[in-house]
Scaffold this motif. Structure first.
Motif, PDB file in Angstrom:
ATOM      1  N   GLY A  71       0.757  -1.239   0.000  1.00 53.86           N
ATOM      2  CA  GLY A  71       0.000   0.000   0.000  1.00 53.86           C
ATOM      3  C   GLY A  71       0.793   1.298   0.000  1.00 53.86           C
ATOM      4  N   THR A  72       2.091   1.213   0.257  1.00 52.84           N
ATOM      5  CA  THR A  72       2.863   2.443   0.414  1.00 52.84           C
ATOM      6  C   THR A  72       2.980   3.233  -0.898  1.00 52.84           C
ATOM      7  OG1 THR A  72       4.079   1.327   2.153  1.00 52.84           O
ATOM      8  CG2 THR A  72       5.017   3.385   1.345  1.00 52.84           C
ATOM      9  N   ALA A  73       3.367   2.516  -1.962  1.00 49.19           N
ATOM     10  CA  ALA A  73       3.517   3.206  -3.254  1.00 49.19           C
ATOM     11  C   ALA A  73       2.178   3.800  -3.732  1.00 49.19           C
ATOM     12  CB  ALA A  73       4.119   2.258  -4.293  1.00 49.19           C
ATOM     13  N   GLY A 108      -0.886 -18.574   7.228  1.00 47.69           N
ATOM     14  CA  GLY A 108      -0.381 -17.209   7.421  1.00 47.69           C
ATOM     15  C   GLY A 108       0.119 -16.549   6.155  1.00 47.69           C
ATOM     16  N   ARG A 109       0.066 -17.288   5.036  1.00 47.56           N
ATOM     17  CA  ARG A 109       0.508 -16.672   3.779  1.00 47.56           C
ATOM     18  C   ARG A 109      -0.548 -16.937   2.720  1.00 47.56           C
ATOM     19  NH1 ARG A 109       6.387 -18.080   1.698  1.00 47.56           N
ATOM     20  NH2 ARG A 109       5.362 -19.773   0.614  1.00 47.56           N
ATOM     21  N   TYR A 110      -1.136 -15.866   2.250  1.00 45.62           N
ATOM     22  CA  TYR A 110      -2.259 -15.995   1.325  1.00 45.62           C
ATOM     23  C   TYR A 110      -1.997 -15.170   0.082  1.00 45.62           C
ATOM     24  CZ  TYR A 110      -3.875 -17.305   5.897  1.00 45.62           C
ATOM     25  OH  TYR A 110      -3.944 -17.882   7.128  1.00 45.62           O
ATOM     26  N   TRP A 114      -5.108  -9.082   4.044  1.00 48.09           N
ATOM     27  CA  TRP A 114      -5.458  -7.717   4.458  1.00 48.09           C
ATOM     28  C   TRP A 114      -4.329  -7.112   5.266  1.00 48.09           C
ATOM     29  CZ3 TRP A 114     -10.190  -5.173   3.443  1.00 48.09           C
ATOM     30  CH2 TRP A 114     -11.080  -5.937   2.670  1.00 48.09           C
ATOM     31  N   GLN A 115      -4.151  -5.844   5.084  1.00 46.90           N
ATOM     32  CA  GLN A 115      -3.152  -5.114   5.881  1.00 46.90           C
ATOM     33  C   GLN A 115      -3.787  -3.886   6.508  1.00 46.90           C
ATOM     34  OE1 GLN A 115       0.085  -3.697   3.476  1.00 46.90           O
ATOM     35  NE2 GLN A 115       1.224  -5.618   3.568  1.00 46.90           N
ATOM     36  N   ILE A 116      -3.335  -3.597   7.747  1.00 47.68           N
ATOM     37  CA  ILE A 116      -3.574  -2.275   8.321  1.00 47.68           C
ATOM     38  C   ILE A 116      -2.270  -1.535   8.135  1.00 47.68           C
ATOM     39  CG2 ILE A 116      -3.852  -0.988  10.472  1.00 47.68           C
ATOM     40  CD1 ILE A 116      -5.445  -3.398  11.486  1.00 47.68           C
ATOM     41  N   GLY A 117      -2.341  -0.363   7.548  1.00 49.38           N
ATOM     42  CA  GLY A 117      -1.109   0.369   7.325  1.00 49.38           C
ATOM     43  C   GLY A 117      -1.256   1.816   7.742  1.00 49.38           C
ATOM     44  N   ALA A 118      -0.141   2.440   8.065  1.00 54.11           N
ATOM     45  CA  ALA A 118      -0.144   3.872   8.384  1.00 54.11           C
ATOM     46  C   ALA A 118       1.077   4.509   7.741  1.00 54.11           C
ATOM     47  CB  ALA A 118      -0.109   4.075   9.891  1.00 54.11           C
ATOM     48  N   GLU A 119       0.912   5.689   7.208  1.00 55.30           N
ATOM     49  CA  GLU A 119       2.017   6.395   6.560  1.00 55.30           C
ATOM     50  C   GLU A 119       2.008   7.845   7.050  1.00 55.30           C
ATOM     51  OE1 GLU A 119       3.718   4.315   4.701  1.00 55.30           O
ATOM     52  OE2 GLU A 119       2.253   2.832   4.028  1.00 55.30           O
ATOM     53  N   ALA A 120       3.179   8.310   7.498  1.00 54.49           N
ATOM     54  CA  ALA A 120       3.330   9.716   7.906  1.00 54.49           C
ATOM     55  C   ALA A 120       4.253  10.370   6.890  1.00 54.49           C
ATOM     56  CB  ALA A 120       3.917   9.805   9.309  1.00 54.49           C
ATOM     57  N   GLY A 268       6.418 -12.881  10.487  1.00 60.94           N
ATOM     58  CA  GLY A 268       6.292 -11.426  10.404  1.00 60.94           C
ATOM     59  C   GLY A 268       4.848 -10.966  10.573  1.00 60.94           C
ATOM     60  N   VAL A 269       4.601 -10.225  11.641  1.00 65.84           N
ATOM     61  CA  VAL A 269       3.242  -9.726  11.888  1.00 65.84           C
ATOM     62  C   VAL A 269       3.069  -8.373  11.189  1.00 65.84           C
ATOM     63  CG1 VAL A 269       1.564  -9.053  13.632  1.00 65.84           C
ATOM     64  CG2 VAL A 269       3.195 -10.862  14.115  1.00 65.84           C
ATOM     65  N   GLY A 270       4.119  -7.579  11.255  1.00 64.77           N
ATOM     66  CA  GLY A 270       4.025  -6.261  10.635  1.00 64.77           C
ATOM     67  C   GLY A 270       5.396  -5.623  10.588  1.00 64.77           C
ATOM     68  N   GLY A 271       5.558  -4.703   9.664  1.00 63.07           N
ATOM     69  CA  GLY A 271       6.863  -4.063   9.565  1.00 63.07           C
ATOM     70  C   GLY A 271       6.762  -2.796   8.751  1.00 63.07           C
ATOM     71  N   GLY A 291       6.442   4.675   7.526  1.00 65.79           N
ATOM     72  CA  GLY A 291       5.153   4.008   7.724  1.00 65.79           C
ATOM     73  C   GLY A 291       5.294   2.567   8.140  1.00 65.79           C
ATOM     74  N   PHE A 292       4.154   1.944   8.408  1.00 56.29           N
ATOM     75  CA  PHE A 292       4.152   0.501   8.701  1.00 56.29           C
ATOM     76  C   PHE A 292       2.965  -0.149   8.008  1.00 56.29           C
ATOM     77  CE2 PHE A 292       1.216   1.708  12.290  1.00 56.29           C
ATOM     78  CZ  PHE A 292       0.165   0.819  12.019  1.00 56.29           C
ATOM     79  N   ALA A 293       3.035  -1.482   7.894  1.00 50.79           N
ATOM     80  CA  ALA A 293       1.853  -2.266   7.520  1.00 50.79           C
ATOM     81  C   ALA A 293       1.905  -3.576   8.293  1.00 50.79           C
ATOM     82  CB  ALA A 293       1.826  -2.539   6.020  1.00 50.79           C
TER      83      ALA A 293
HETATM   84  P1  HAM Z   1       5.540  -6.096   4.115  1.00 52.77           P
HETATM   85  O1  HAM Z   1       6.519  -6.494   5.171  1.00 52.77           O
HETATM   86  O2  HAM Z   1       5.781  -6.612   2.744  1.00 52.77           O
HETATM   87  O3  HAM Z   1       5.510  -4.511   4.119  1.00 52.77           O
HETATM   88  O4  HAM Z   1       4.096  -6.529   4.558  1.00 52.77           O
HETATM   89  C1  HAM Z   1       3.585  -6.139   5.812  1.00 52.77           C
HETATM   90  C2  HAM Z   1       2.837  -7.281   6.474  1.00 52.77           C
HETATM   91  O5  HAM Z   1       1.825  -7.811   5.598  1.00 52.77           O
HETATM   92  C3  HAM Z   1       3.680  -8.508   6.808  1.00 52.77           C
HETATM   93  O6  HAM Z   1       4.368  -8.302   8.030  1.00 52.77           O
HETATM   94  C4  HAM Z   1       2.618  -9.585   6.943  1.00 52.77           C
HETATM   95  O7  HAM Z   1       1.991  -9.536   8.226  1.00 52.77           O
HETATM   96  C5  HAM Z   1       1.595  -9.170   5.908  1.00 52.77           C
HETATM   97  N1  HAM Z   1       1.744  -9.990   4.691  1.00 52.77           N
HETATM   98  C6  HAM Z   1       2.620  -9.831   3.679  1.00 52.77           C
HETATM   99  N2  HAM Z   1       2.451 -10.766   2.729  1.00 52.77           N
HETATM  100  C7  HAM Z   1       1.445 -11.568   3.164  1.00 52.77           C
HETATM  101  C8  HAM Z   1       0.775 -12.739   2.628  1.00 52.77           C
HETATM  102  N3  HAM Z   1       1.100 -13.258   1.450  1.00 52.77           N
HETATM  103  N4  HAM Z   1      -0.234 -13.293   3.369  1.00 52.77           N
HETATM  104  C9  HAM Z   1      -0.597 -12.754   4.565  1.00 52.77           C
HETATM  105  N5  HAM Z   1      -0.014 -11.662   5.103  1.00 52.77           N
HETATM  106  C10 HAM Z   1       0.990 -11.076   4.423  1.00 52.77           C
HETATM  107  C11 HAM Z   1       4.747  -3.734   3.294  1.00 52.77           C
HETATM  108  O8  HAM Z   1       3.845  -4.170   2.625  1.00 52.77           O
HETATM  109  C12 HAM Z   1       5.086  -2.272   3.372  1.00 52.77           C
HETATM  110  N6  HAM Z   1       4.145  -1.534   2.500  1.00 52.77           N
HETATM  111  C13 HAM Z   1       5.016  -1.754   4.790  1.00 52.77           C
HETATM  112  C14 HAM Z   1       5.287  -0.297   4.897  1.00 52.77           C
HETATM  113  C15 HAM Z   1       4.374   0.694   5.042  1.00 52.77           C
HETATM  114  N7  HAM Z   1       6.467   0.284   4.849  1.00 52.77           N
HETATM  115  C16 HAM Z   1       6.320   1.596   4.960  1.00 52.77           C
HETATM  116  N8  HAM Z   1       5.049   1.863   5.068  1.00 52.77           N
END
Ligand code: HAM
Length: 400
Positions: A71-73, A108-110, A114-120, A268-271, A291-293
């Motif tokens: 979601g960041t881009a 845990g991998r689909y 869905w993601q909850i994300g925040a960007e500042a 990985g729960v979020g990063g 930001g995070f997601a």
């Molecule tokens: P990401 O680490 O690729 O970061 O994804 C964030 C989270 O999405 C992961 O920690 C995981 O919980 C969940 N996730 C990723 N792929 C899957 C999958 N295939 N199935 C289930 N859950 C998944 C980002 O996406 C960045 N946009 C985060 C960010 C926001 N960085 C800066 N701002």
């Protein structure tokens, strides 16, 4: 998502809304697909996501589109397109959206998640980095995610990173025979990913490899120290992990990842992290951002089975006989309009069957409507039953 999962998911949504909304982040939702180029440019050509996990298609008009893998881009694209740079900085946005990655599905991998994300967006202060980390920490805490560990690092600026990449590349070439073929093939394309390898011999070789954290310039090192101090100030525990590699190339300076040991392989729960150059990569002015997601499915898995109260049913309207069904239909509708939760019989059950059903769904009251204008109202907890006029039912239930 199946109905039995909906209540737990709603808990996550509510927590996100309260915590992020409470810190001044405003909701944004971008389209499910974007121009492919947006993701290639920002996530990076050499990443797994761009190389093999994107659902890309031709829209029939010669345009290449991709279902959003993150979601960041897209948020940055929307920020530029809608002139959000005119708003007070940082522009604080959050989202709760579905994303798509063509990964081999497992627990845990689909392929759709869905993601909850925040960007500042628009601030380079370490306070903003710390806030982003703290908000995700709070979200995980409130939802009750177990066995959480936070890994933290800094990647510096692209310039430092470029120099470091060369140094690391030299090290990897000098140790090629110890590396897995996958890592070896990508030495020049993406040497940093070598730290991510699960191959034992590669991991062994990487233990002695130079680390970027030791090569940061003064400004980046100072920024990182300050982020750490701010997290220390509020008691957020973290581990510095100089080998932390995120699967996306747009990061600069701070990067972090929350993991849960309760999750197994997909821990990985979020990063997230800082991405000070992303906006320029897509044609905008230099705009620092962080930001995070976090994955909703993974948060819920890490939380185990949080207590979710069954939805309250104030009134079940049962039909005793014949004409009563028209009054019953109207009564349940009026009850809902008066603010009660109410259901009526839709399956043609016997009266006994209806009472059993009302008990199963946890109804507080059952109104038994027949041909007469009098209705029997049964208190399901005490078992007490009384007769009253149809028009008095809603008031009687509300008055309790
Ligand atoms: P990401 O680490 O690729 O970061 O994804 C964030 C989270 O999405 C992961 O920690 C995981 O919980 C969940 N996730 C990723 N792929 C899957 C999958 N295939 N199935 C289930 N859950 C998944 C980002 O996406 C960045 N946009 C985060 C960010 C926001 N960085 C800066 N701002």
């Amino acid at each position: 998502m199946l109905p039995e999962d909906a209540a737990r998911r709603q808990l996550v949504e509510r927590a996100a809304r309260d915590i992020l909304g409470g810190a001044g982040y405003r909701r944004i939702e971008t389209p499910a697909f974007e121009a492919t180029e947006l993701f290639v440019r920002t996530i990076g050509e050499a990443t797994d996501i761009v190389r093999k996990e994107m659902y890309t298609f031709d829209d029939g008009g010669g345009r290449s589109l991709t279902l959003r893998p993150e979601g960041t881009a897209p948020v940055c694209r929307a920020y530029l397109e809608h002139g959000m740079h005119k708003l007070p900085k940082p522009v604080k946005l959050w989202y709760l959206s579905s994303f798509f990655r063509a990964e081999a599905p497992q627990k845990g991998r689909y392929r759709q998640f869905w993601q909850i994300g925040a960007e500042a967006i628009g601030s380079d202060t370490p306070e903003t980095d710390a806030e982003i980390v703290a908000l995700l920490a709070e979200l995980l805490e409130v939802i009750g995610a177990h066995q959480i560990r936070l890994r933290l690092s800094s990647l510096g600026t692209p310039e430092t990173r470029a120099e470091y990449r060369e140094e690391l590349g030299r090290y990897l070439h000098a140790n090629e025979e110890r590396l897995s073929s996958d890592v070896r093939e990508r030495i020049d394309l993406n040497p940093l990913r070598a730290f991510d390898s699960s191959d034992p011999a590669t991991r062994d070789a990487m233990r002695e490899a130079p680390v970027l954290l030791d090569r940061l310039d003064d400004a980046d090192a100072e920024h990182f120290t300050r982020v750490r101090e701010l997290l220390d100030d509020v008691g957020i525990r973290y581990e510095i992990d100089p080998t932390l590699v995120r699967g996306l190339d747009y990061y600069t300076r701070t990067v972090f990842e929350f993991e849960s040991a309760a999750l197994g392989a997909q821990s990985g729960v979020g990063g997230g992290g800082r991405y000070d150059r992303l906006m320029e990569q897509i044609g905008g002015p230099q705009t620092p951002a962080v930001g995070f997601a976090a994955g909703v499915e993974r948060i819920l898995m890490a939380a185990g089975e949080p207590e979710v109260e069954a939805p309250l049913v104030d009134l079940f309207v049962a039909v005793a006989a014949g004409e009563g069904s028209r009054d019953a239909w109207k009564l349940s509708r009026d009850a809902r309009r008066a603010g009660l939760t109410a259901q009526s019989e839709l399956a043609g059950r016997s009266l006994k069957g209806q009472l059993r059903h009302a008990d199963r769904i946890g109804a507080r009251y059952v109104a038994i409507v027949g041909d007469r204008t009098e209705v029997s109202l049964k208190d399901m907890e005490s078992g007490e039953q009384r007769e009253l006029p149809l028009a008095g039912v809603i008031g009687a239930v509300r008055g309790t």
